[in-house]
Design a protein around this motif. Sequence first.
Motif, PDB file in Angstrom:
ATOM      1  N   LEU A 392      35.741  33.336  47.192  1.00 32.28           N
ATOM      2  CA  LEU A 392      36.126  34.634  46.624  1.00 32.28           C
ATOM      3  C   LEU A 392      37.229  35.345  47.402  1.00 32.28           C
ATOM      4  N   PRO A 393      37.172  35.430  48.740  1.00 30.77           N
ATOM      5  CA  PRO A 393      38.265  36.135  49.443  1.00 30.77           C
ATOM      6  C   PRO A 393      39.642  35.550  49.152  1.00 30.77           C
ATOM      7  N   ILE A 395      40.526  33.777  46.496  1.00 34.44           N
ATOM      8  CA  ILE A 395      40.871  33.990  45.086  1.00 34.44           C
ATOM      9  C   ILE A 395      41.348  35.421  44.861  1.00 34.44           C
ATOM     10  N   VAL A 396      40.650  36.382  45.480  1.00 35.68           N
ATOM     11  CA  VAL A 396      41.089  37.776  45.368  1.00 35.68           C
ATOM     12  C   VAL A 396      42.476  37.946  45.978  1.00 35.68           C
ATOM     13  N   GLY A 397      42.727  37.246  47.092  1.00 36.43           N
ATOM     14  CA  GLY A 397      44.066  37.300  47.680  1.00 36.43           C
ATOM     15  C   GLY A 397      45.125  36.762  46.746  1.00 36.43           C
ATOM     16  N   ALA A 398      44.811  35.680  46.025  1.00 40.41           N
ATOM     17  CA  ALA A 398      45.762  35.126  45.059  1.00 40.41           C
ATOM     18  C   ALA A 398      46.020  36.105  43.920  1.00 40.41           C
ATOM     19  N   ILE A 399      44.957  36.753  43.444  1.00 43.40           N
ATOM     20  CA  ILE A 399      45.134  37.736  42.369  1.00 43.40           C
ATOM     21  C   ILE A 399      45.931  38.933  42.857  1.00 43.40           C
ATOM     22  N   LEU A 400      45.692  39.351  44.107  1.00 44.00           N
ATOM     23  CA  LEU A 400      46.467  40.455  44.675  1.00 44.00           C
ATOM     24  C   LEU A 400      47.942  40.109  44.767  1.00 44.00           C
ATOM     25  N   LEU A 401      48.233  38.867  45.194  1.00 50.99           N
ATOM     26  CA  LEU A 401      49.627  38.441  45.265  1.00 50.99           C
ATOM     27  C   LEU A 401      50.271  38.474  43.888  1.00 50.99           C
ATOM     28  N   ALA A 402      49.537  38.009  42.899  1.00 55.00           N
ATOM     29  CA  ALA A 402      50.073  38.038  41.534  1.00 55.00           C
ATOM     30  C   ALA A 402      50.271  39.465  41.053  1.00 55.00           C
ATOM     31  N   ALA A 403      49.311  40.364  41.387  1.00 55.65           N
ATOM     32  CA  ALA A 403      49.447  41.762  40.969  1.00 55.65           C
ATOM     33  C   ALA A 403      50.647  42.425  41.632  1.00 55.65           C
ATOM     34  N   SER A 404      50.828  42.180  42.925  1.00 49.94           N
ATOM     35  CA  SER A 404      51.982  42.753  43.630  1.00 49.94           C
ATOM     36  C   SER A 404      53.281  42.223  43.049  1.00 49.94           C
ATOM     37  N   ARG A 405      53.282  40.951  42.705  1.00 44.03           N
ATOM     38  CA  ARG A 405      54.484  40.347  42.097  1.00 44.03           C
ATOM     39  C   ARG A 405      54.770  40.980  40.742  1.00 44.03           C
ATOM     40  N   ALA A 406      53.711  41.254  39.979  1.00 44.21           N
ATOM     41  CA  ALA A 406      53.895  41.862  38.660  1.00 44.21           C
ATOM     42  C   ALA A 406      54.399  43.293  38.780  1.00 44.21           C
TER      43      ALA A 406
END
Length: 486
Positions: A392-393, A395-406
């Motif tokens: 989970l940590p 995966i959340v980091g990957a989603i955060l990276l995608a959110a920051s990129r968006a």
Amino acid sequence: MSVGLLLLIVIAVAALGYGLGRRRALASVQGDLRRLHSLPGYYGQSVFILTAAPALLVMLAWLLIQPLVIENHVISTIAPGSIADGSSTSLVLSDVRRMAGGLDALVARSSLSEGDIAALDANSTDVRGRLAEVGVALASDVDPAVFETAKAYRLILRTALLIMTTVVVAVTLAGLFFSLSRIRPDYRARNVSERAVIALLIASSFVAVMTTVGIVCSLVFETWHFFRLYSPEGFFFSTVWNPQFRGGSDLGIWPLVWGTLYVSFIALLVSVPIGLLAAIYLAEYASKTVRAVVKPAIEILAGIPTIVYGLFALITVGPFLRDYFAAPLGIGSSSSSVMTAGLVMGIMLIPFVSSLSDDIINAVPQSMRDGSFGLGATQSETVKQVILPAALPGIVGAILLAASRAIGETMIVVLGAGAAAKLSLNPFEAMTTITVKIVSQLTGDTEFGSPETLVAFALGLTLFVFTLALNVVALYVVRKYREQYE
């Protein structure tokens, strides 16, 4: 002498010192390495460090302080009444730098001497023609005081560079002779070298931290200047974005915040499920052959320039959504829309989620899988109950990276979503984001000190706060729901 050439001289002298220091250490023991405290290379490294480090620090400090001192001096030499009405100090200083650069280019490309430069007249037609040839176009009403200041500014710069060169070379040679004089068989050269490496590591960390501090401070200071010119109430509570460069601007942030969150939400709604499911399949179900083909194919998406995605949104996705969804349903007639930008951005973000999540899932120890299977769990139950909680940590980091990129994307929004700042729930209408408006506000002919330009820094600070809040929430989620294993 240029700064680059001076840097090469410092490095060359330090490299010479390395060889001299190594040779001096060997000569001090007649070649018997057992009598040296450290290996010969450490003696050379100590000489290199003590020769180059002080000189480079002096050069860095000089280059940081020199512009502030010189520009303040130049500004103080200009009489307030000699500057044209309506000209700010920053604009005058910009003209001074531009003219000084043109005079340097004029000397480099022509036969003019320094005496000829000193005798030039700002209103001379010959001077205007010569400067135009080197890319500096002067207005028909050049302020003579500004032109004379540019000549003085250029002379001060040349003098300061000469003084800096002298000081840096003197410090370099002093460091060389001092470090060579310290070489003895019992000299702890290895300790000096190791302490220098530790100092370099600390300095690297310090640079990273200070870069962040500098970014935040620059945003805060310029935002403070903006709020001195425009009321915070109008910025934070207005729902209208209508910058008028002749006065009467409405600079409410909420239409831009809404567009940013709306586009990012649609992009994550596309990228997170697809990327996470692709990562689970590649890590837990796919064969080695399939994984070897599919994983690089997905990662190719991350290498496509964002301008290409923007063109894809403008030419293909936008007209498709307009013709087959928005127009038939009567909810939109433009190919530029939030849905267009969100879908294309979501496709771009799939590799950010899938690749990182795949690596994190593969990092979960195989013993945890074997233990789950040994207790009778199926593969799908193992994925849901064991692997995903452990990963989970990451995966959340990957989603955060995608959110920051968006949140930080610009080109796809410009070409896919348009530039209209509005509050609307219709995903097939054109909207815009904070990053797009930052770019548009900092380009053009408006004065830098105007609210319409300074608002870009307030927008940037707001975006920074939103991203920080997103990271805090994600950290809370990770700490609350992650599974820890010894």
